[in-house]
Design a protein around this motif. Sequence first.
Motif, PDB file in Angstrom:
ATOM      1  N   VAL A   1       0.842  -1.195   0.000  1.00  0.00           N
ATOM      2  CA  VAL A   1       0.000   0.000   0.000  1.00  0.00           C
ATOM      3  C   VAL A   1       0.877   1.245   0.000  1.00  0.00           C
ATOM      4  CG1 VAL A   1      -1.787   1.235   1.289  1.00  0.00           C
ATOM      5  CG2 VAL A   1      -1.791  -1.261   1.255  1.00  0.00           C
ATOM      6  N   MET A   2       0.540   2.205  -0.866  1.00  0.00           N
ATOM      7  CA  MET A   2       1.309   3.447  -0.981  1.00  0.00           C
ATOM      8  C   MET A   2       0.410   4.532  -1.581  1.00  0.00           C
ATOM      9  SD  MET A   2       3.656   2.446  -4.308  1.00  0.00           S
ATOM     10  CE  MET A   2       3.977   0.773  -3.730  1.00  0.00           C
ATOM     11  N   SER A   3       0.926   5.743  -1.640  1.00  0.00           N
ATOM     12  CA  SER A   3       0.160   6.818  -2.267  1.00  0.00           C
ATOM     13  C   SER A   3       0.354   6.790  -3.786  1.00  0.00           C
ATOM     14  CB  SER A   3       0.611   8.175  -1.731  1.00  0.00           C
ATOM     15  OG  SER A   3       1.914   8.482  -2.215  1.00  0.00           O
ATOM     16  N   ALA A   4      -0.560   7.465  -4.488  1.00  0.00           N
ATOM     17  CA  ALA A   4      -0.446   7.579  -5.951  1.00  0.00           C
ATOM     18  C   ALA A   4       0.866   8.273  -6.321  1.00  0.00           C
ATOM     19  CB  ALA A   4      -1.632   8.360  -6.499  1.00  0.00           C
ATOM     20  N   ARG A   5       1.220   9.271  -5.528  1.00  0.00           N
ATOM     21  CA  ARG A   5       2.468  10.019  -5.777  1.00  0.00           C
ATOM     22  C   ARG A   5       3.692   9.104  -5.663  1.00  0.00           C
ATOM     23  NH1 ARG A   5       3.527  15.208  -1.898  1.00  0.00           N
ATOM     24  NH2 ARG A   5       5.773  15.398  -2.153  1.00  0.00           N
ATOM     25  N   ALA A   6       3.714   8.274  -4.639  1.00  0.00           N
ATOM     26  CA  ALA A   6       4.817   7.315  -4.462  1.00  0.00           C
ATOM     27  C   ALA A   6       4.849   6.335  -5.636  1.00  0.00           C
ATOM     28  CB  ALA A   6       4.659   6.568  -3.145  1.00  0.00           C
ATOM     29  N   HIS A   7       3.679   5.816  -5.984  1.00  0.00           N
ATOM     30  CA  HIS A   7       3.555   4.847  -7.084  1.00  0.00           C
ATOM     31  C   HIS A   7       4.096   5.426  -8.390  1.00  0.00           C
ATOM     32  CE1 HIS A   7       0.715   1.556  -8.953  1.00  0.00           C
ATOM     33  NE2 HIS A   7       1.962   1.434  -9.338  1.00  0.00           N
ATOM     34  N   GLU A   8       3.697   6.674  -8.688  1.00  0.00           N
ATOM     35  CA  GLU A   8       4.131   7.326  -9.932  1.00  0.00           C
ATOM     36  C   GLU A   8       5.627   7.576  -9.964  1.00  0.00           C
ATOM     37  OE1 GLU A   8       1.565  10.753  -9.977  1.00  0.00           O
ATOM     38  OE2 GLU A   8      -0.196   9.419 -10.178  1.00  0.00           O
ATOM     39  N   SER A   9       6.252   7.697  -8.788  1.00  0.00           N
ATOM     40  CA  SER A   9       7.696   7.986  -8.749  1.00  0.00           C
ATOM     41  C   SER A   9       8.562   6.748  -9.007  1.00  0.00           C
ATOM     42  CB  SER A   9       8.082   8.588  -7.393  1.00  0.00           C
ATOM     43  OG  SER A   9       8.177   7.569  -6.401  1.00  0.00           O
ATOM     44  N   LEU A  10       7.966   5.554  -8.899  1.00  0.00           N
ATOM     45  CA  LEU A  10       8.740   4.314  -9.067  1.00  0.00           C
ATOM     46  C   LEU A  10       9.037   4.053 -10.540  1.00  0.00           C
ATOM     47  CD1 LEU A  10       6.827   1.956  -6.588  1.00  0.00           C
ATOM     48  CD2 LEU A  10       8.974   3.172  -6.167  1.00  0.00           C
ATOM     49  N   ASN A  11      10.211   3.484 -10.805  1.00  0.00           N
ATOM     50  CA  ASN A  11      10.548   3.132 -12.190  1.00  0.00           C
ATOM     51  C   ASN A  11      10.101   1.688 -12.479  1.00  0.00           C
ATOM     52  OD1 ASN A  11      12.671   1.264 -11.480  1.00  0.00           O
ATOM     53  ND2 ASN A  11      14.065   2.988 -11.172  1.00  0.00           N
ATOM     54  N   PRO A  12      10.032   1.309 -13.755  1.00  0.00           N
ATOM     55  CA  PRO A  12       9.528  -0.032 -14.106  1.00  0.00           C
ATOM     56  C   PRO A  12      10.276  -1.171 -13.418  1.00  0.00           C
ATOM     57  CG  PRO A  12       9.672   1.344 -16.058  1.00  0.00           C
ATOM     58  CD  PRO A  12      10.314   2.125 -14.954  1.00  0.00           C
ATOM     59  N   ASP A  13      11.580  -1.006 -13.221  1.00  0.00           N
ATOM     60  CA  ASP A  13      12.384  -2.047 -12.583  1.00  0.00           C
ATOM     61  C   ASP A  13      11.972  -2.237 -11.123  1.00  0.00           C
ATOM     62  OD1 ASP A  13      14.575  -3.920 -12.368  1.00  0.00           O
ATOM     63  OD2 ASP A  13      15.645  -2.368 -11.227  1.00  0.00           O
ATOM     64  N   GLN A  14      11.773  -1.128 -10.422  1.00  0.00           N
ATOM     65  CA  GLN A  14      11.349  -1.196  -9.015  1.00  0.00           C
ATOM     66  C   GLN A  14       9.950  -1.813  -8.904  1.00  0.00           C
ATOM     67  OE1 GLN A  14      11.840   3.023  -8.535  1.00  0.00           O
ATOM     68  NE2 GLN A  14      13.674   2.806  -7.260  1.00  0.00           N
ATOM     69  N   ILE A  15       9.067  -1.415  -9.808  1.00  0.00           N
ATOM     70  CA  ILE A  15       7.701  -1.952  -9.794  1.00  0.00           C
ATOM     71  C   ILE A  15       7.720  -3.462 -10.053  1.00  0.00           C
ATOM     72  CG2 ILE A  15       5.493  -1.955 -11.071  1.00  0.00           C
ATOM     73  CD1 ILE A  15       5.852   1.133 -11.299  1.00  0.00           C
ATOM     74  N   ALA A  16       8.556  -3.874 -11.003  1.00  0.00           N
ATOM     75  CA  ALA A  16       8.649  -5.309 -11.337  1.00  0.00           C
ATOM     76  C   ALA A  16       9.137  -6.112 -10.137  1.00  0.00           C
ATOM     77  CB  ALA A  16       9.582  -5.505 -12.532  1.00  0.00           C
ATOM     78  N   LYS A  17      10.116  -5.570  -9.405  1.00  0.00           N
ATOM     79  CA  LYS A  17      10.638  -6.269  -8.214  1.00  0.00           C
ATOM     80  C   LYS A  17       9.541  -6.443  -7.171  1.00  0.00           C
ATOM     81  CE  LYS A  17      15.602  -5.291  -8.172  1.00  0.00           C
ATOM     82  NZ  LYS A  17      16.676  -4.494  -7.548  1.00  0.00           N
TER      83      LYS A  17
END
Length: 308
Positions: free
Chosen positions: A257-273
């Motif tokens: 769980v995180m904020s939309a702002r935090a989510h948008e700041s992540l790069n594809p590699d971090q999201i994939a992990k």
Amino acid sequence: MQQITNTVLMVRPVAFRMNEQTAVNNYFQEDLNDDNVNERAQAEFDAFVTKLRGVGVNVVVVDDVKEEDTPDSIFPNNWVSFHENGQIALYPMFAENRRKERRLEYFAKLEEEGFKITNIVDYTAAEEEDYFLEGTGSLILDRENQKAYCAISPRADEDLLIEFCEDFEFTPVIFHANQDVGGKRKPIYHTNVMMCVAEEFAVICLETIDDKKERKNVLKHLKKDGKEIVVISEAQMHEFAGNMLQVKGAFDKKYLVMSARAHESLNPDQIAKIEKYCEILSSDLEVIETCGGGSARCMLAEVFLPKE
């Protein structure tokens, strides 16, 4: 011990605004100068609760009380933590107007839900000596491996941390975390803005730990416990990308769980992990983050109490 829970306690705000008493060392806060700031924060809060409940998280909502004038009541994780052995810890708070947030009547609502409270461990007397330890804002608890990660700051006293660890049988992992403020390195007010420990991974802003030995020690503990490390930058930390919490939804499905702002700041590699292990659930908390200087994780007090 379990690392993640299906139940969280959340406090719906009635007097939300930028808290002038916490702004002295919370460098994430800004004043929006908006008369409707409380209504906007309530709308974000309600939408967040709806999203959490929508995936099967058991959200126990209690209402703040207007008479107390507690602008930060939306962040209950700083004054209380709930433990599997039935114990509750109450924490000493840096800002005087935050001490009024500790409302023991909230616990009756948990008891109504069938949760069992055996004992309250109260550290709040430390306020009289100006020592503070702000709950799971200061303490990142790896409950499974019984470790408490803590960045020492004006809101996280080392002696109190050690006392908590002795009482609750955690091993302290102590370090210092700093951020750039006007060209100077200043302590980050809460560990939970730069670090999150989930079941199989940890999200951490390593560049805030200026001391190489301390950084190495934190990494050693995380790796020894088999955590995959997701490294975020200081810029991402300022978008609240460290302020996350893993929870369980329906059928024990896991969510970060995180904020939309935090989510948008992540790069594809971090999201994939992250998505190797769980789904991301994010919600718009822009007003709460801007004025309150805290984000999704700060709004969630995890309930690990046993059921009757």
